[in-house]
Design a protein around this motif. Structure first.
Motif, PDB file in Angstrom:
ATOM      1  N   ILE A 178       9.201  -3.573   0.733  1.00  0.00           N
ATOM      2  CA  ILE A 178       8.404  -2.617   0.005  1.00  0.00           C
ATOM      3  C   ILE A 178       6.865  -3.469   0.309  1.00  0.00           C
ATOM      4  O   ILE A 178       6.718  -4.477  -0.073  1.00  0.00           O
ATOM      5  CB  ILE A 178       8.567  -2.484  -1.533  1.00  0.00           C
ATOM      6  CG1 ILE A 178      10.115  -1.832  -1.552  1.00  0.00           C
ATOM      7  CG2 ILE A 178       7.592  -1.713  -2.185  1.00  0.00           C
ATOM      8  CD1 ILE A 178      10.400  -1.958  -3.135  1.00  0.00           C
ATOM      9  N   ALA A 179       6.093  -2.587   0.791  1.00  0.00           N
ATOM     10  CA  ALA A 179       4.820  -3.112   1.050  1.00  0.00           C
ATOM     11  C   ALA A 179       3.832  -3.263  -0.288  1.00  0.00           C
ATOM     12  O   ALA A 179       3.971  -2.530  -1.110  1.00  0.00           O
ATOM     13  CB  ALA A 179       3.871  -2.295   2.042  1.00  0.00           C
ATOM     14  N   TRP A 180       3.107  -4.293  -0.362  1.00  0.00           N
ATOM     15  CA  TRP A 180       2.174  -4.557  -1.354  1.00  0.00           C
ATOM     16  C   TRP A 180       0.853  -3.589  -1.197  1.00  0.00           C
ATOM     17  O   TRP A 180       0.564  -3.867   0.037  1.00  0.00           O
ATOM     18  CB  TRP A 180       1.856  -6.026  -1.515  1.00  0.00           C
ATOM     19  CG  TRP A 180       2.938  -6.958  -2.166  1.00  0.00           C
ATOM     20  CD1 TRP A 180       3.870  -7.653  -1.279  1.00  0.00           C
ATOM     21  CD2 TRP A 180       3.331  -6.946  -3.352  1.00  0.00           C
ATOM     22  NE1 TRP A 180       4.697  -8.309  -2.386  1.00  0.00           N
ATOM     23  CE2 TRP A 180       4.341  -7.963  -3.649  1.00  0.00           C
ATOM     24  CE3 TRP A 180       2.727  -6.355  -4.603  1.00  0.00           C
ATOM     25  CZ2 TRP A 180       4.937  -8.126  -4.852  1.00  0.00           C
ATOM     26  CZ3 TRP A 180       3.303  -6.834  -5.921  1.00  0.00           C
ATOM     27  CH2 TRP A 180       4.304  -7.625  -5.920  1.00  0.00           C
ATOM     28  N   GLU A 181       0.364  -3.131  -2.107  1.00  0.00           N
ATOM     29  CA  GLU A 181      -0.826  -2.140  -2.054  1.00  0.00           C
ATOM     30  C   GLU A 181      -1.836  -2.878  -2.901  1.00  0.00           C
ATOM     31  O   GLU A 181      -1.448  -3.447  -4.107  1.00  0.00           O
ATOM     32  CB  GLU A 181      -0.607  -0.683  -2.376  1.00  0.00           C
ATOM     33  CG  GLU A 181       0.516  -0.253  -1.661  1.00  0.00           C
ATOM     34  CD  GLU A 181       0.888   1.243  -2.380  1.00  0.00           C
ATOM     35  OE1 GLU A 181       0.056   1.523  -3.475  1.00  0.00           O
ATOM     36  OE2 GLU A 181       1.837   1.946  -1.962  1.00  0.00           O
ATOM     37  N   LYS A 182      -3.110  -3.141  -2.313  1.00  0.00           N
ATOM     38  CA  LYS A 182      -4.199  -3.360  -3.325  1.00  0.00           C
ATOM     39  C   LYS A 182      -4.478  -2.420  -4.325  1.00  0.00           C
ATOM     40  O   LYS A 182      -4.444  -1.251  -4.017  1.00  0.00           O
ATOM     41  CB  LYS A 182      -5.325  -3.694  -2.303  1.00  0.00           C
ATOM     42  CG  LYS A 182      -6.490  -4.131  -3.337  1.00  0.00           C
ATOM     43  CD  LYS A 182      -7.815  -4.587  -2.539  1.00  0.00           C
ATOM     44  CE  LYS A 182      -9.020  -5.154  -3.418  1.00  0.00           C
ATOM     45  NZ  LYS A 182      -9.398  -6.299  -2.755  1.00  0.00           N
ATOM     46  N   ILE A 227      -5.327  -7.827  -7.911  1.00  0.00           N
ATOM     47  CA  ILE A 227      -4.073  -6.988  -8.335  1.00  0.00           C
ATOM     48  C   ILE A 227      -3.607  -6.287  -7.059  1.00  0.00           C
ATOM     49  O   ILE A 227      -4.166  -5.567  -6.402  1.00  0.00           O
ATOM     50  CB  ILE A 227      -4.419  -6.051  -9.322  1.00  0.00           C
ATOM     51  CG1 ILE A 227      -5.255  -6.656 -10.297  1.00  0.00           C
ATOM     52  CG2 ILE A 227      -3.270  -5.217 -10.036  1.00  0.00           C
ATOM     53  CD1 ILE A 227      -5.856  -5.660 -11.423  1.00  0.00           C
ATOM     54  N   GLN A 228      -2.431  -6.290  -7.019  1.00  0.00           N
ATOM     55  CA  GLN A 228      -1.512  -5.778  -5.954  1.00  0.00           C
ATOM     56  C   GLN A 228      -0.253  -5.133  -6.552  1.00  0.00           C
ATOM     57  O   GLN A 228       0.134  -5.595  -7.763  1.00  0.00           O
ATOM     58  CB  GLN A 228      -0.881  -6.777  -5.009  1.00  0.00           C
ATOM     59  CG  GLN A 228      -1.981  -7.289  -3.913  1.00  0.00           C
ATOM     60  CD  GLN A 228      -1.328  -8.098  -3.045  1.00  0.00           C
ATOM     61  OE1 GLN A 228      -0.505  -7.960  -2.290  1.00  0.00           O
ATOM     62  NE2 GLN A 228      -1.818  -9.725  -3.097  1.00  0.00           N
ATOM     63  N   LYS A 241       5.758  -2.440  -9.683  1.00  0.00           N
ATOM     64  CA  LYS A 241       5.783  -3.928  -9.942  1.00  0.00           C
ATOM     65  C   LYS A 241       4.097  -4.441  -9.709  1.00  0.00           C
ATOM     66  O   LYS A 241       3.951  -3.984  -8.399  1.00  0.00           O
ATOM     67  CB  LYS A 241       6.618  -4.780  -9.189  1.00  0.00           C
ATOM     68  CG  LYS A 241       6.306  -6.402  -9.281  1.00  0.00           C
ATOM     69  CD  LYS A 241       7.611  -7.129  -8.755  1.00  0.00           C
ATOM     70  CE  LYS A 241       7.658  -7.181  -7.361  1.00  0.00           C
ATOM     71  NZ  LYS A 241       8.760  -7.907  -6.784  1.00  0.00           N
ATOM     72  N   ALA A 242       3.742  -4.792 -10.716  1.00  0.00           N
ATOM     73  CA  ALA A 242       2.095  -5.453 -10.481  1.00  0.00           C
ATOM     74  C   ALA A 242       1.958  -6.644 -10.223  1.00  0.00           C
ATOM     75  O   ALA A 242       2.294  -7.361 -11.481  1.00  0.00           O
ATOM     76  CB  ALA A 242       1.015  -4.388 -11.604  1.00  0.00           C
ATOM     77  N   LYS A 243       1.379  -7.484  -9.311  1.00  0.00           N
ATOM     78  CA  LYS A 243       1.146  -8.694  -9.455  1.00  0.00           C
ATOM     79  C   LYS A 243      -0.428  -8.983  -9.634  1.00  0.00           C
ATOM     80  O   LYS A 243      -1.322  -8.419  -9.011  1.00  0.00           O
ATOM     81  CB  LYS A 243       1.425  -9.300  -7.954  1.00  0.00           C
ATOM     82  CG  LYS A 243       1.240 -10.778  -7.864  1.00  0.00           C
ATOM     83  CD  LYS A 243       1.873 -11.239  -6.515  1.00  0.00           C
ATOM     84  CE  LYS A 243       1.609 -10.539  -5.315  1.00  0.00           C
ATOM     85  NZ  LYS A 243       2.092 -11.156  -4.002  1.00  0.00           N
ATOM     86  N   PHE A 244      -0.649  -9.870 -10.768  1.00  0.00           N
ATOM     87  CA  PHE A 244      -2.134 -10.247 -10.942  1.00  0.00           C
ATOM     88  C   PHE A 244      -2.604 -11.659 -10.823  1.00  0.00           C
ATOM     89  O   PHE A 244      -1.740 -12.379 -11.189  1.00  0.00           O
ATOM     90  CB  PHE A 244      -2.388  -9.962 -12.517  1.00  0.00           C
ATOM     91  CG  PHE A 244      -2.476  -8.373 -12.965  1.00  0.00           C
ATOM     92  CD1 PHE A 244      -3.434  -7.763 -13.300  1.00  0.00           C
ATOM     93  CD2 PHE A 244      -1.409  -7.764 -12.984  1.00  0.00           C
ATOM     94  CE1 PHE A 244      -3.884  -6.652 -13.762  1.00  0.00           C
ATOM     95  CE2 PHE A 244      -1.382  -6.376 -13.264  1.00  0.00           C
ATOM     96  CZ  PHE A 244      -2.555  -5.858 -13.862  1.00  0.00           C
ATOM     97  N   LEU A 256       3.989  -7.688 -13.789  1.00  0.00           N
ATOM     98  CA  LEU A 256       3.993  -6.727 -14.810  1.00  0.00           C
ATOM     99  C   LEU A 256       5.104  -5.732 -14.268  1.00  0.00           C
ATOM    100  O   LEU A 256       4.834  -5.370 -12.995  1.00  0.00           O
ATOM    101  CB  LEU A 256       2.725  -5.938 -15.179  1.00  0.00           C
ATOM    102  CG  LEU A 256       1.912  -6.752 -16.018  1.00  0.00           C
ATOM    103  CD1 LEU A 256       0.760  -6.030 -16.328  1.00  0.00           C
ATOM    104  CD2 LEU A 256       2.430  -7.574 -17.287  1.00  0.00           C
ATOM    105  N   ILE A 257       5.949  -5.296 -14.847  1.00  0.00           N
ATOM    106  CA  ILE A 257       6.942  -4.208 -14.348  1.00  0.00           C
ATOM    107  C   ILE A 257       6.722  -2.814 -15.338  1.00  0.00           C
ATOM    108  O   ILE A 257       7.011  -2.830 -16.362  1.00  0.00           O
ATOM    109  CB  ILE A 257       8.417  -4.622 -14.584  1.00  0.00           C
ATOM    110  CG1 ILE A 257       8.651  -5.952 -14.168  1.00  0.00           C
ATOM    111  CG2 ILE A 257       9.405  -3.323 -14.051  1.00  0.00           C
ATOM    112  CD1 ILE A 257       8.581  -6.015 -12.427  1.00  0.00           C
TER     113      ILE A 257
END
Length: 110
Positions: free
Chosen positions: A13-17, A22-23, A37-40, A99-100
């Motif tokens: 699964i690609a990470w999107e900006k 935040i991705q 799923k959000a990565k901060f 965050l999920i």
């Protein structure tokens, strides 16, 4: 009906900006539900916004100052929150984390 594949493999699964620092990765979804799923990074801001979707979020890691309507709370790993439709919300990432998010119906704008 739109829908995702039955299985989602993290490495595929690609990470999107999704904002400055935040991705996000979009996991399973159909017309009625979506998992994201959000990565901060520390200091990243989830700007105040609202949408017609119901949202439930689990804090997988990190520390977040979360604003929902007129309330603010500091949340950390293991905590969660619910956002009713049309309620203004946003966050400040105090310590880098994940965050999920679950949305209903799915976020067609993603």
């Amino acid at each position: 009906m739109i829908k995702s594949s039955l299985f989602q493999i993290e490495q595929d699964i690609a990470w999107e900006k999704a904002g400055e620092g935040i991705q996000r990765q979009i996991y399973g979804y159909d017309d009625q539900i979506m998992l994201v799923k959000a990565k901060f990074e520390a200091g990243a801001v989830g700007v105040l916004h609202q949408h017609y979707h119901s949202q439930v979020t689990y804090v997988e890691s990190g520390v977040f100052e979360m604003s929902i309507g007129d309330e603010k709370k500091i949340l950390k790993k293991g905590d969660g929150y619910y956002i009713p439709p049309h309620v203004v919300h946003g966050c400040l990432c105090v310590e880098a984390g994940l965050l999920i998010d679950v949305f209903s119906p799915h976020r067609e704008d993603f």
